[in-house]
Design a protein around this motif. Structure first.
Motif, PDB file in Angstrom:
ATOM      1  N   PRO A  59      33.357 -28.108  28.504  1.00 39.47           N
ATOM      2  CA  PRO A  59      33.152 -26.979  27.578  1.00 39.47           C
ATOM      3  C   PRO A  59      33.563 -27.293  26.130  1.00 39.47           C
ATOM      4  O   PRO A  59      33.176 -26.563  25.214  1.00 39.47           O
ATOM      5  N   LEU A  60      34.324 -28.348  25.928  1.00 48.19           N
ATOM      6  CA  LEU A  60      34.774 -28.703  24.582  1.00 48.19           C
ATOM      7  C   LEU A  60      33.809 -29.652  23.876  1.00 48.19           C
ATOM      8  O   LEU A  60      34.049 -30.040  22.717  1.00 48.19           O
ATOM      9  N   MET A  61      32.722 -30.011  24.548  1.00 52.12           N
ATOM     10  CA  MET A  61      31.749 -30.923  23.952  1.00 52.12           C
ATOM     11  C   MET A  61      30.822 -30.127  23.007  1.00 52.12           C
ATOM     12  O   MET A  61      30.171 -29.168  23.447  1.00 52.12           O
ATOM     13  N   ASN A  62      30.729 -30.545  21.731  1.00 52.45           N
ATOM     14  CA  ASN A  62      29.903 -29.863  20.734  1.00 52.45           C
ATOM     15  C   ASN A  62      29.053 -30.896  19.975  1.00 52.45           C
ATOM     16  O   ASN A  62      29.347 -32.099  19.961  1.00 52.45           O
ATOM     17  N   PHE A  63      28.008 -30.364  19.302  1.00 48.91           N
ATOM     18  CA  PHE A  63      27.135 -31.180  18.463  1.00 48.91           C
ATOM     19  C   PHE A  63      27.075 -30.545  17.081  1.00 48.91           C
ATOM     20  O   PHE A  63      27.101 -29.312  16.938  1.00 48.91           O
ATOM     21  N   ASP A  64      26.968 -31.399  16.048  1.00 47.96           N
ATOM     22  CA  ASP A  64      26.862 -30.852  14.683  1.00 47.96           C
ATOM     23  C   ASP A  64      25.408 -30.466  14.398  1.00 47.96           C
ATOM     24  O   ASP A  64      24.537 -30.563  15.266  1.00 47.96           O
ATOM     25  N   ASP A  65      25.192 -30.032  13.161  1.00 45.40           N
ATOM     26  CA  ASP A  65      23.841 -29.550  12.807  1.00 45.40           C
ATOM     27  C   ASP A  65      22.805 -30.659  12.878  1.00 45.40           C
ATOM     28  O   ASP A  65      21.600 -30.394  13.058  1.00 45.40           O
ATOM     29  N   ASN A  66      23.240 -31.877  12.768  1.00 45.38           N
ATOM     30  CA  ASN A  66      22.297 -32.986  12.820  1.00 45.38           C
ATOM     31  C   ASN A  66      22.112 -33.513  14.251  1.00 45.38           C
ATOM     32  O   ASN A  66      21.462 -34.539  14.451  1.00 45.38           O
ATOM     33  N   GLY A  67      22.706 -32.814  15.219  1.00 41.28           N
ATOM     34  CA  GLY A  67      22.563 -33.227  16.610  1.00 41.28           C
ATOM     35  C   GLY A  67      23.473 -34.370  17.011  1.00 41.28           C
ATOM     36  O   GLY A  67      23.292 -34.958  18.095  1.00 41.28           O
ATOM     37  N   GLY A 148      22.891 -31.812  26.372  1.00 41.05           N
ATOM     38  CA  GLY A 148      22.618 -32.339  25.042  1.00 41.05           C
ATOM     39  C   GLY A 148      22.468 -31.222  24.014  1.00 41.05           C
ATOM     40  O   GLY A 148      22.598 -30.023  24.330  1.00 41.05           O
ATOM     41  N   PRO A 149      22.150 -31.578  22.752  1.00 38.83           N
ATOM     42  CA  PRO A 149      22.045 -30.553  21.691  1.00 38.83           C
ATOM     43  C   PRO A 149      20.916 -29.570  21.922  1.00 38.83           C
ATOM     44  O   PRO A 149      20.982 -28.433  21.464  1.00 38.83           O
ATOM     45  N   ASP A 150      19.823 -29.984  22.643  1.00 38.71           N
ATOM     46  CA  ASP A 150      18.711 -29.063  22.870  1.00 38.71           C
ATOM     47  C   ASP A 150      18.970 -28.144  24.055  1.00 38.71           C
ATOM     48  O   ASP A 150      18.220 -27.193  24.291  1.00 38.71           O
ATOM     49  N   GLY A 151      19.967 -28.411  24.836  1.00 36.88           N
ATOM     50  CA  GLY A 151      20.290 -27.573  25.994  1.00 36.88           C
ATOM     51  C   GLY A 151      19.382 -27.780  27.178  1.00 36.88           C
ATOM     52  O   GLY A 151      19.548 -27.124  28.199  1.00 36.88           O
ATOM     53  N   HIS A 152      18.381 -28.658  27.045  1.00 36.47           N
ATOM     54  CA  HIS A 152      17.440 -28.894  28.152  1.00 36.47           C
ATOM     55  C   HIS A 152      17.612 -30.267  28.778  1.00 36.47           C
ATOM     56  O   HIS A 152      17.084 -30.512  29.853  1.00 36.47           O
ATOM     57  N   SER A 153      18.302 -31.128  28.135  1.00 37.89           N
ATOM     58  CA  SER A 153      18.516 -32.479  28.662  1.00 37.89           C
ATOM     59  C   SER A 153      20.001 -32.816  28.545  1.00 37.89           C
ATOM     60  O   SER A 153      20.765 -32.121  27.870  1.00 37.89           O
ATOM     61  N   TYR A 154      20.398 -33.858  29.193  1.00 39.86           N
ATOM     62  CA  TYR A 154      21.790 -34.261  29.177  1.00 39.86           C
ATOM     63  C   TYR A 154      22.053 -35.176  27.993  1.00 39.86           C
ATOM     64  O   TYR A 154      21.284 -36.108  27.714  1.00 39.86           O
ATOM     65  N   GLY A 155      23.135 -34.880  27.313  1.00 41.90           N
ATOM     66  CA  GLY A 155      23.484 -35.681  26.153  1.00 41.90           C
ATOM     67  C   GLY A 155      24.358 -36.877  26.513  1.00 41.90           C
ATOM     68  O   GLY A 155      24.558 -37.772  25.690  1.00 41.90           O
ATOM     69  N   GLY A 156      24.835 -36.933  27.704  1.00 42.35           N
ATOM     70  CA  GLY A 156      25.680 -38.044  28.136  1.00 42.35           C
ATOM     71  C   GLY A 156      26.540 -37.611  29.309  1.00 42.35           C
ATOM     72  O   GLY A 156      26.196 -36.675  30.054  1.00 42.35           O
ATOM     73  N   ALA A 157      27.664 -38.253  29.474  1.00 43.58           N
ATOM     74  CA  ALA A 157      28.538 -37.941  30.611  1.00 43.58           C
ATOM     75  C   ALA A 157      29.982 -38.210  30.248  1.00 43.58           C
ATOM     76  O   ALA A 157      30.288 -39.063  29.406  1.00 43.58           O
ATOM     77  N   LEU A 158      30.859 -37.453  30.862  1.00 47.19           N
ATOM     78  CA  LEU A 158      32.293 -37.686  30.761  1.00 47.19           C
ATOM     79  C   LEU A 158      32.741 -38.449  32.010  1.00 47.19           C
ATOM     80  O   LEU A 158      32.347 -38.089  33.138  1.00 47.19           O
ATOM     81  N   VAL A 159      33.554 -39.462  31.811  1.00 45.53           N
ATOM     82  CA  VAL A 159      34.018 -40.272  32.939  1.00 45.53           C
ATOM     83  C   VAL A 159      35.541 -40.220  32.974  1.00 45.53           C
ATOM     84  O   VAL A 159      36.199 -40.567  31.979  1.00 45.53           O
TER      85      VAL A 159
END
Length: 432
Positions: A59-67, A148-159
């Motif tokens: 829940p702490l993962m965020n993206f800036d305006d540039n994605g 990810g920033p678009d909310g439809h795909s994954y931006g990565g993963a936490l390990v």
């Protein structure tokens, strides 16, 4: 060819092996279940702990305006000296490390981190993987994808990573302890099974031994009279002059063989324990007098002194015991070519004493006199043995010593039921 005793002993070892195998299968199954349960328990607990770390961080993962990925909120929340999670981003098409702790608790290899993250993104759910740390320790990785920033795909993963060396060492110690315990228990069960199987086959071995002894008794004692009977029959068949004497000797020998067979069967039943004593109150003094009256004493003299005595026993067996003692005295209790002088005494305490004026019994033969095959000339060797067995079957005893008359004294002791006064009978008589 294997003997019957050897087959029974082999059966004992087979029973032992079967008992040990059955115990081993059961114990190994239980040990495997316990080891598997412990492995699943600590593995599940570890996975839950790792999943808690990634779930708190996502829940702490965020993206800036540039994605672009912003991890400042995550960094602000991570207060541990060695942050437990590594952030990987897929913005470049494949997972790459976007943030790694400066002093991680577990130094996982980059390849393993990227592989776990790629798999989590591909499957769209948290995955667990085991790997090696940079220093060679075994570790557990849990990767969970984030949006990810678009909310439809994954931006990565936490390990999240954790060192499993200590947990695996404890699990291995438990497994070794269970294996060692199983070995000890299997050994104990094998020993217990061997003892139990030994007790189980003991009656069979005893019965076999008794059968062999009975056959040995029969073969030993019937061989000589059978040969004599055949010789007498041939004499009666081919010699008219001696036919009458041969037939008379044949009748006596046949009678002796009948008594011998009866004695063998009685002794066999006593040894096997299949004969049930018909215990009942009886007058042992009257039984002794009857035995003397029914015995053909010939030219020998038998003096009887009795006191009333009531014992509890089997009349037939006690009659045979007294008759055997009397018969032994008639055969051995006198010098050659001289009549025997025998004294039979019954006291009020249930003791029967037979005294003779013969050569007596040497001290060296006293212990073996009641064993089978111990006999003198003209004797089957079973009479005293049977009398001893009967005495012990009635919780009594049979002893031999020196008689005041100079010969042997045989003492049959029985437990009295009651004690009676002189008025109830008793007396003295002579029998020729």
């Amino acid at each position: 060819m294997m003997t019957a005793a050897a087959r029974i002993r082999r059966l004992r070892w087979r029973l032992t092996a079967l008992f040990a195998t059955t115990s081993a299968v059961g114990l190994i199954g239980l040990a495997a279940f316990a080891i598997r349960s412990d492995d699943n328990a600590w593995s599940r607990q570890l996975n839950d702990a790792l999943n808690l770390q990634t779930s708190r961080a996502i829940p702490l993962m965020n993206f800036d305006d540039n994605g672009r990925l912003a991890v400042q909120d995550l960094l602000d929340d991570l207060e541990a000296e060695c942050p437990p999670v590594t952030v990987l981003s897929t913005t470049a098409g494949r997972p790459t490390i976007a943030y790694a702790p400066g002093k991680p608790c577990v130094r996982a290899r980059t390849y393993d981190l990227e592989a776990a993250a790629a798999r989590a993104v591909e499957e769209g759910s948290a995955i667990v993987a085991d790997a090696r740390s940079e220093d060679g320790h075994r570790i557990r990785l849990l990767a969970e994808p984030y949006d990810g920033p678009d909310g439809h795909s994954y931006g990565g993963a936490l390990v999240a990573a954790a060192d499993t060396t200590a947990d695996r060492a404890e699990h291995r110690s438990l497994a070794l302890l269970l294996v060692a315990g199983c070995g000890v228990l299997v050994a104990l069960s094998a020993g217990a099974g061997h003892l139990l199987s030994g007790r189980a086959i003991r009656p069979a071995l005893t019965a076999l031994h008794q059968q062999e002894r009975f056959l040995a008794d029969a073969a030993h004692d019937l061989r000589t009279p059978t040969a004599s009977l055949r010789s007498l029959a041939e004499t009666a068949l081919y010699g008219d002059a001696h036919r009458t004497a041969a037939l008379e000797r044949t009748v006596r020998l046949a009678t002796r063989m009948g008594d011998l067979i009866d004695g063998l069967l009685t002794r066999a039943r006593l040894m096997a324990g299949v004969g049930v004593l018909a215990r009942q109150p009886m007058r042992i003094d009257q039984l002794a007098e009857t035995v003397v009256e029914d015995t053909d004493t010939g030219e020998h003299q038998v003096t009887v002194h009795t006191e009333p005595a009531v014992v509890v026993g089997d009349p037939d067996l006690l009659r045979r015991a007294v008759a055997n003692l009397l018969g032994n005295a008639l055969v051995h209790g006198h010098a050659p070519a001289r009549p025997a002088e025998i004294e039979l005494t019954v006291t009020a305490d249930g003791t029967v004493t037979v005294d003779d004026a013969g050569p007596g019994v040497p001290d060296t033969l006293a212990d073996s006199l009641f064993q089978r095959f111990h006999s003198g000339s003209g004797s089957t060797g079973l009479g005293l043995s049977i009398a001893s067995w009967i005495a012990h079957a009635h919780d009594g005893s049979l002893d031999v010593g020196t008689s005041p008359r100079g010969g042997a004294r045989f003492t049959l002791r029985l437990s009295p039921r009651t004690k009676q006064g002189p008025a109830s009978g008793g007396g003295s008589l002579q029998h020729k």
